[in-house]
Design a protein around this motif. Sequence first.
Motif, PDB file in Angstrom:
ATOM      1  N   ARG A 208       0.859  -1.189   0.000  1.00 15.58           N
ATOM      2  CA  ARG A 208       0.000   0.000   0.000  1.00 15.58           C
ATOM      3  C   ARG A 208       0.895   1.238   0.000  1.00 15.58           C
ATOM      4  N   SER A 209       0.562   2.182  -0.844  1.00 19.79           N
ATOM      5  CA  SER A 209       1.396   3.376  -1.023  1.00 19.79           C
ATOM      6  C   SER A 209       0.927   4.501  -0.116  1.00 19.79           C
ATOM      7  N   TYR A 210       1.845   4.998   0.711  1.00 23.44           N
ATOM      8  CA  TYR A 210       1.502   6.133   1.571  1.00 23.44           C
ATOM      9  C   TYR A 210       2.789   6.814   2.026  1.00 23.44           C
ATOM     10  N   LEU A 211       2.756   8.145   2.040  1.00 22.77           N
ATOM     11  CA  LEU A 211       3.883   8.922   2.539  1.00 22.77           C
ATOM     12  C   LEU A 211       3.412   9.876   3.618  1.00 22.77           C
ATOM     13  N   VAL A 212       4.142   9.910   4.721  1.00 16.89           N
ATOM     14  CA  VAL A 212       4.034  10.981   5.708  1.00 16.89           C
ATOM     15  C   VAL A 212       5.404  11.641   5.777  1.00 16.89           C
ATOM     16  N   PHE A 213       5.444  12.939   5.500  1.00 20.46           N
ATOM     17  CA  PHE A 213       6.711  13.672   5.472  1.00 20.46           C
ATOM     18  C   PHE A 213       6.589  14.855   6.413  1.00 20.46           C
TER      19      PHE A 213
ATOM     20  N   PRO B  55      14.757 -16.269   8.388  1.00 17.49           N
ATOM     21  CA  PRO B  55      14.369 -17.674   8.165  1.00 17.49           C
ATOM     22  C   PRO B  55      13.238 -18.137   9.075  1.00 17.49           C
ATOM     23  N   ASP B  56      12.970 -17.396  10.147  1.00 17.91           N
ATOM     24  CA  ASP B  56      11.874 -17.772  11.045  1.00 17.91           C
ATOM     25  C   ASP B  56      10.511 -17.350  10.523  1.00 17.91           C
ATOM     26  N   ILE B  57      10.491 -16.510   9.479  1.00 15.33           N
ATOM     27  CA  ILE B  57       9.218 -16.080   8.905  1.00 15.33           C
ATOM     28  C   ILE B  57       8.783 -17.080   7.851  1.00 15.33           C
ATOM     29  N   GLN B  58       7.626 -17.667   8.044  1.00 15.66           N
ATOM     30  CA  GLN B  58       7.074 -18.622   7.096  1.00 15.66           C
ATOM     31  C   GLN B  58       6.197 -17.884   6.098  1.00 15.66           C
ATOM     32  N   GLY B  59       6.526 -18.012   4.816  1.00 18.79           N
ATOM     33  CA  GLY B  59       5.761 -17.299   3.789  1.00 18.79           C
ATOM     34  C   GLY B  59       6.008 -15.810   3.883  1.00 18.79           C
ATOM     35  N   VAL B  60       4.924 -15.024   3.837  1.00 19.16           N
ATOM     36  CA  VAL B  60       5.055 -13.581   3.974  1.00 19.16           C
ATOM     37  C   VAL B  60       4.640 -13.146   5.369  1.00 19.16           C
ATOM     38  N   ASN B  61       5.176 -12.018   5.797  1.00 17.79           N
ATOM     39  CA  ASN B  61       4.976 -11.541   7.162  1.00 17.79           C
ATOM     40  C   ASN B  61       3.641 -10.788   7.259  1.00 17.79           C
ATOM     41  N   SER B  62       2.554 -11.526   7.076  1.00 18.53           N
ATOM     42  CA  SER B  62       1.211 -10.935   7.127  1.00 18.53           C
ATOM     43  C   SER B  62       0.182 -12.032   7.366  1.00 18.53           C
ATOM     44  N   THR B  63      -0.820 -11.739   8.180  1.00 15.61           N
ATOM     45  CA  THR B  63      -1.902 -12.703   8.391  1.00 15.61           C
ATOM     46  C   THR B  63      -2.800 -12.824   7.150  1.00 15.61           C
ATOM     47  N   LYS B  64      -2.659 -11.865   6.219  1.00 15.62           N
ATOM     48  CA  LYS B  64      -3.427 -11.941   4.985  1.00 15.62           C
ATOM     49  C   LYS B  64      -2.890 -12.997   4.025  1.00 15.62           C
ATOM     50  N   GLY B  65      -1.611 -13.353   4.216  1.00 15.08           N
ATOM     51  CA  GLY B  65      -0.986 -14.306   3.311  1.00 15.08           C
ATOM     52  C   GLY B  65      -0.367 -13.682   2.086  1.00 15.08           C
ATOM     53  N   VAL B  66      -0.473 -12.362   1.973  1.00 14.07           N
ATOM     54  CA  VAL B  66       0.110 -11.671   0.829  1.00 14.07           C
ATOM     55  C   VAL B  66       0.400 -10.233   1.243  1.00 14.07           C
ATOM     56  N   ILE B  67       1.514  -9.672   0.756  1.00 14.97           N
ATOM     57  CA  ILE B  67       1.815  -8.249   0.943  1.00 14.97           C
ATOM     58  C   ILE B  67       2.322  -7.682  -0.375  1.00 14.97           C
TER      59      ILE B  67
END
Length: 207
Positions: free
Chosen positions: A125-130, A195-207
């Motif tokens: 997701r694209s977002y900038l705070v500057f 290596p301890d992260i299985q798949g992607v680091n999200s409960t959605k299964g995709v990032i």
Amino acid sequence: QPVVVLADEEEMNMRQATIKRETKETQIEISLNLDEQSGIEIDTGIGFLNHMLNLFAKHGRFGLVVKCHGDLDVDPHHTTEDTGIVLGECFKQALGDKQGIERYGTEFVPMDETLGQVSVDLSGRSYLVFDAELTNPRLGGLDTETVEDFFQAVAFAAEMNLHARILYGRNTHHKVESLFKAFGRAMRAAVTINPDIQGVNSTKGVI
């Protein structure tokens, strides 16, 4: 439209990308290597931007080659923004499906009297705070208002959250430098494979 340059077969296991982008305003080619400090060569035509991208790559431990020819006879805006676009596209391509990456990174970097912070989330997701007051309007050949444009371009092209702020400071050069160093270090943390992260680091299964 960007032109994707495919890697040689023996290089396919490396997380890297080379992208060319040509418009009537800029002609840019960037090569990015996430896993090897394979060399840093920066030529944007803007000395101060070259300096900042060198710092970003050095402190992020990235291989980075940037070749840009832009309409600097107009002003530095197109060159700065478009360089950010292509760099963001390179990160997106090099990260692929983002399997096993930490995803998040936050770094504070002091630069003499200045303290800068950058936090990133490679979320898709694209977002900038500057949040930075850059009181000197120009540093070398770079209009300082385009620093925010650069970070916005990277964030939107890479599809990431990017929060950049100056907690305190006086010197505008120091402020911008602390942000680019912090950005490099935060991105290094975020792209690191755990290596301890299985798949992607999200409960959605995709990032």
